[in-house]
Design an enzyme around this catalytic site. Sequence first.
Site, PDB file in Angstrom:
ATOM      1  CD  GLU A 133       3.453  -0.279   4.208  1.00 28.78           C
ATOM      2  OE1 GLU A 133       2.625   0.611   3.954  1.00 28.78           O
ATOM      3  OE2 GLU A 133       4.046  -0.905   3.307  1.00 28.78           O
ATOM      4  CD  GLU A 240       6.181  -5.968   1.129  1.00 24.10           C
ATOM      5  OE1 GLU A 240       6.209  -5.009   0.332  1.00 24.10           O
ATOM      6  OE2 GLU A 240       5.317  -6.059   2.028  1.00 24.10           O
TER       7      GLU A 240
HETATM    8  O1  HAH Z   1       3.447   1.152   0.813  1.00 24.82           O
HETATM    9  C1  HAH Z   1       4.599   1.811   0.576  1.00 24.82           C
HETATM   10  C2  HAH Z   1       4.613   3.209   0.548  1.00 24.82           C
HETATM   11  C3  HAH Z   1       5.791   3.840   0.311  1.00 24.82           C
HETATM   12  C4  HAH Z   1       6.929   3.120   0.094  1.00 24.82           C
HETATM   13  C5  HAH Z   1       6.899   1.743   0.104  1.00 24.82           C
HETATM   14  C6  HAH Z   1       5.756   1.080   0.377  1.00 24.82           C
HETATM   15  C7  HAH Z   1       5.804  -0.397   0.372  1.00 24.82           C
HETATM   16  N1  HAH Z   1       4.553  -1.050   0.587  1.00 24.82           N
HETATM   17  C8  HAH Z   1       4.576  -2.407   0.106  1.00 24.82           C
HETATM   18  C9  HAH Z   1       4.737  -2.363  -1.368  1.00 24.82           C
HETATM   19  C10 HAH Z   1       3.920  -2.895  -2.217  1.00 24.82           C
HETATM   20  C11 HAH Z   1       2.665  -3.529  -1.760  1.00 24.82           C
HETATM   21  O2  HAH Z   1       2.246  -4.511  -2.693  1.00 24.82           O
HETATM   22  C12 HAH Z   1       2.904  -4.186  -0.405  1.00 24.82           C
HETATM   23  O3  HAH Z   1       1.705  -4.785   0.060  1.00 24.82           O
HETATM   24  C13 HAH Z   1       3.333  -3.150   0.605  1.00 24.82           C
HETATM   25  O4  HAH Z   1       3.639  -3.812   1.820  1.00 24.82           O
END
Ligand code: HAH
Length: 330
Positions: A133, A240
Amino acid sequence: EKELPRLKDVFEDYFKIGAAVNKWTLHSAKDLVTTQFNSITAENEMKPEMLQPKEGEFNFEYSDQLVSFANEHHLGLRGHTLVWHNQCPDWMFKNESGQTVDRGRLLKRMDQHIETVVSRYADQIYSWDVVNEVIADEEDRFLRKSQWLELAGEEFIERAFHTAHKADPNATLFYNDYNESDPIKRDKIYKLVKSLLEKKVPIHGVGMQAHWNIHTPSIEHIQQAIELYASLGLEVQITEMDLSVFSWDDKRTDLMKPTKEMLDLQEKRYEQIFNLFREYKDVISSVTFWGAADDYTWLSNFPVKGRKNWPFLFDEHFNPKQSFWSVVQF
Ligand SMILES: Oc1ccccc1CN[C@@H]1C=C[C@@H](O)[C@H](O)[C@H]1O
């Protein structure tokens, strides 16, 4: 009772099929995970703050448990994640006197984290989410504003991949992100990955987090994203996946169970999405859900705290939902 079809067998000739597990669901969902899936990802146990809570002090207790579980049940293992702006310990960005750390020190710390973690699990993890990200959500910004970017400069991205590749030359290395099918963010992810490839950075794939819902993104946008990433000659992994029954701006909290209409729409969406994934089986090497069954999902706290969600193919009693049948019958 009659044996259920197994996702890992149904998709044996297409891609690995995985589930994210954590130190609790490793036990509560053990039977479902070991019968239905052939890959797992640690939901939290391999994130920077969990593995190195204090500088030089590593805690591998839970990550080792997941690795043993994967080995014992012949499950593939995805590593998530080495460099991320969230769930990263504060000490990483500070020096002894609590001031912001200098660039060289931060990059050295990043290298040490990656070297220690990746070499410990070398040859046990088939793919790593090396960087998670770093693309901005704001339309007019390329890279996300983070302490990594501010203090280390954008070179931390390519350096993370080089360091990980040196520590485990056999692991395939991924850039992982969400909203990855949105045309604007998609094009920025493409631009970043293309520039890394042009610099001969050892990156092997793009992780599409696929935190989608029963309304969006469209099949067209998902297909265009897969096509674009694949056009770089890279692997694509769905890393995911969950299909929230609520659209992003639906903050309702009144439901105690999904409506029939939601389940029917979810079934349709899963069927269409898996038809598309099968079409790209030569590009997609694994499809991982961000959980296993509706008894537990991170979505029950995001974006609305304490609001239950029902995003998976299995219900809270680990029984197949109507979506399961539309995915396994083709
Ligand atoms: O970090 C975010 C912020 C906004 C929307 C989606 C995400 C998705 N982010 C994910 C979701 C859950 C975590 O457990 C994962 O490590 C992460 O990759």
